[in-house]
Structures are given as structure tokens and as C-alpha cells.
Scaffold this motif. Structure first.
Motif, short mmCIF file in Angstrom:
data_model
loop_
_atom_site.label_atom_id
_atom_site.label_comp_id
_atom_site.label_asym_id
_atom_site.label_seq_id
_atom_site.Cartn_x
_atom_site.Cartn_y
_atom_site.Cartn_z
N ARG A 58 4.91 -6.50 -69.70
CA ARG A 58 4.45 -5.18 -69.22
C ARG A 58 2.90 -4.97 -69.27
N GLN A 59 2.26 -4.09 -68.45
CA GLN A 59 0.90 -3.67 -68.42
C GLN A 59 0.19 -4.87 -67.75
N GLN A 60 0.73 -5.38 -66.86
CA GLN A 60 0.20 -6.69 -65.96
C GLN A 60 0.12 -6.44 -64.51
N GLY A 61 0.69 -5.09 -64.27
CA GLY A 61 0.75 -4.86 -62.70
C GLY A 61 2.11 -5.21 -61.90
N ILE A 62 2.88 -5.74 -62.61
CA ILE A 62 4.18 -6.39 -62.36
C ILE A 62 5.00 -5.16 -61.65
N GLY A 63 5.12 -4.31 -62.47
CA GLY A 63 6.21 -3.11 -61.99
C GLY A 63 5.78 -2.57 -60.54
N ARG A 64 4.25 -2.41 -60.57
CA ARG A 64 3.78 -1.96 -59.10
C ARG A 64 3.87 -3.03 -58.00
N ARG A 65 3.79 -4.15 -58.26
CA ARG A 65 4.03 -5.25 -57.45
C ARG A 65 5.45 -5.24 -57.13
N LEU A 66 6.35 -5.18 -57.95
CA LEU A 66 7.68 -5.18 -57.66
C LEU A 66 8.10 -3.82 -56.53
N LEU A 67 7.56 -2.70 -56.75
CA LEU A 67 7.74 -1.45 -56.03
C LEU A 67 7.17 -1.66 -54.56
N ASP A 68 5.88 -2.15 -54.80
CA ASP A 68 5.24 -2.25 -53.33
C ASP A 68 5.78 -3.45 -52.65
N THR A 69 6.42 -4.29 -53.12
CA THR A 69 7.15 -5.46 -52.25
C THR A 69 8.63 -4.88 -51.81
N LEU A 70 9.37 -4.16 -52.79
CA LEU A 70 10.50 -3.37 -52.22
C LEU A 70 10.33 -2.52 -51.12
N LEU A 71 9.47 -1.21 -51.39
CA LEU A 71 9.18 -0.44 -50.62
C LEU A 71 8.51 -0.86 -49.34
N GLY A 72 7.82 -1.94 -49.17
CA GLY A 72 6.98 -2.37 -48.18
C GLY A 72 8.05 -3.04 -47.20
N SER A 73 9.14 -3.31 -47.63
CA SER A 73 10.08 -4.02 -46.76
C SER A 73 11.01 -2.80 -46.10
N ARG A 74 10.93 -1.55 -46.41
CA ARG A 74 11.79 -0.44 -46.30
C ARG A 74 11.60 -0.03 -44.84
N THR A 75 12.65 0.39 -44.07
CA THR A 75 12.25 1.13 -42.90
C THR A 75 12.15 2.66 -42.82
N GLU A 76 12.81 3.05 -44.18
CA GLU A 76 12.98 4.58 -44.45
C GLU A 76 11.60 5.14 -44.18
N GLU A 77 11.62 6.50 -44.19
CA GLU A 77 10.40 7.43 -43.97
C GLU A 77 9.88 7.79 -45.51
N ARG A 78 10.62 7.76 -46.54
CA ARG A 78 10.09 7.98 -47.78
C ARG A 78 11.04 7.52 -48.76
N ALA A 79 10.81 7.27 -50.26
CA ALA A 79 11.56 7.06 -51.21
C ALA A 79 11.63 7.96 -52.32
N THR A 80 12.51 7.85 -53.06
CA THR A 80 12.87 8.75 -54.22
C THR A 80 13.16 8.12 -55.39
N ARG B 20 19.65 2.99 -49.42
CA ARG B 20 19.58 4.06 -48.72
C ARG B 20 20.57 5.36 -48.95
N LEU B 21 20.13 6.43 -48.82
CA LEU B 21 20.64 7.75 -49.17
C LEU B 21 21.59 7.87 -47.89
N THR B 22 22.68 8.43 -48.02
CA THR B 22 23.50 8.80 -46.96
C THR B 22 23.28 10.14 -46.65
N THR B 23 23.85 10.78 -45.35
CA THR B 23 23.68 12.30 -44.97
C THR B 23 24.70 13.00 -45.98
N SER C 28 20.03 10.06 -41.12
CA SER C 28 20.30 8.47 -41.29
C SER C 28 19.00 7.86 -41.39
N GLY C 29 18.64 7.02 -42.25
CA GLY C 29 17.60 6.30 -42.44
C GLY C 29 16.19 7.10 -43.04
N ARG C 30 16.61 8.35 -43.42
CA ARG C 30 15.48 9.14 -44.12
C ARG C 30 14.89 8.44 -45.22
#
Length: 186
Positions: free
Chosen positions: A118-140, A78-81, A102-104
Motif C-alpha cells: 500500500r501507499q505506492q500508487g497500486i490501488g490507483r493504477r488498478l482503478l485506472d486500468t480497469l476503468l480505462g477499459s470500460r465503455t460505460e459512462e460512469r462508475a460507482t 455493469r449495473l442492469t436497468t 443499458s451501459g450507463r
């Protein structure tokens, strides 16, 4: 291979457990052209990851195959203020984008998948798994401008919007393209 791959949300303990494998995969993925790779990068990465793991705002997802071998990872924090993340843009970016509270924003720091997987959807699954667990409003995230395959990946999976290019002379690469994505919240 995808049927044999397990993608799961990890913990700081998992990051420590897979630390050497993460670093080896990072080195293999980013030490090749088109990426900028100074001689000091491998150790710099180890040092940064060591510190990041200890943050309570650290997050990681891992992909493993047979015998629990690491074949992919994504992690961030998470980024800080007071973050410097939004400094150095070549063209002005609105305060609506760059103001943190805080928490943005969750910053995806590194994502890599073994070349053989690569080229099997693993990168997307990794991102979806991690970002789906986050409480922040956005990702960068930041991508080296010459990394066309990386840019194509983020465009293909959708939701990521290029904000602009930063000049980062003190960083790994002298420039980075910065993307953001809104996160789905329940």
C-alpha cells in the motif's frame, strides 16, 4: 516494490486462476477494523465472486509481483436497468443520478491491495486500468462509512463524488456511502 509490480487488465480466466488469492487478500483486507465483518462474509464473498465472474459484463484488473504473486485486485460489473444499487438512500437522490440504462454505470465491487504494497500508487493504477477499459459512462462504488482510509483514498485520487448514504440492513454493513465518477470516453 512498485518497480517490480505489474498491473494489468485481466479476464474471467484470470479471475478464476487467481480466485483463491483474491479471496485470501479480500479476507485479509476487510476482516480487520474498521470494517464490518460477520462470520459468514468470507463464504458470501466467494459465492458472489463466483457468480460475478460468469457475467459477460464482469471486469477485473490485477497487480502481481515476483513469481506472479497477486498483491492487488479490483473488479466489478455493469449495473442492469433493474438494479437495486440506487435504493435505500437516507436523503433523496435525484432520478438523474439513479436512473439506469443499458451501459450507463459500471459498479466497482471490490478493490484491495496487500498491506505490504500500500501507499505506492497500486490501488490507483488498478482503478485506472480497469476503468480505462470500460465503455460505460460512469462508475460507482460503495464504502463503509467508518472506513476513513478508504474514503481518503477516493478523495485523494480525484474524480469521485459522494452521492449519499444508503441504509443496507440486508448487506454486509448496515450502511454504505455511495460514490460516482464520470468515465473518460474517447
Amino acid at each position: 516494490m512498485d518497480d517490480e509490480v505489474s498491473v494489468r487488465l485481466g479476464t474471467a480466466a484470470d479471475a478464476r486462476r487467481y480466485f483463491d488469492a483474491i479471496c485470501e487478500l479480500y479476507d485479509a483486507a476487510f476482516s480487520q477494523p474498521p470494517f464490518v465483518w460477520p462470520d459468514t462474509e468470507s463464504q458470501r464473498h466467494r459465492d458472489i465472486l463466483t457468480g460475478m465472474i460468469e457475467s459477460p459484463n464482469f471486469g477485473i484488473a490485477v497487480a502481481t509481483a515476483a513469481a506472479d504473486a497477486l498483491i492487488g485486485f479490483v473488479y466489478g460489473t455493469r449495473l442492469t436497468t433493474t438494479t437495486g444499487w440506487w435504493k435505500g438512500f437516507q436523503q433523496p437522490v435525484s432520478a438523474e443520478v439513479t436512473t439506469e440504462w443499458s451501459g450507463r454505470t459500471f459498479a466497482v465491487i471490490d478493490l484491495a491491495v496487500d498491506a505490504s504494497a500500500r501507499q505506492q500508487g497500486i490501488g490507483r493504477r488498478l482503478l485506472d486500468t480497469l476503468l480505462g477499459s470500460r465503455t460505460e459512462e460512469r462508475a460507482t462504488l460503495a464504502v463503509q462509512p467508518q472506513a476513513d482510509t478508504s474514503h481518503a483514498f477516493y478523495r485523494a485520487i480525484g474524480g469521485w463524488h459522494l452521492i449519499g448514504r444508503q441504509e443496507t440492513p440486508e448487506m454486509l454493513s448496515p450502511e454504505f456511502d455511495i460514490y460516482i465518477r464520470e468515465l473518460d470516453r474517447p
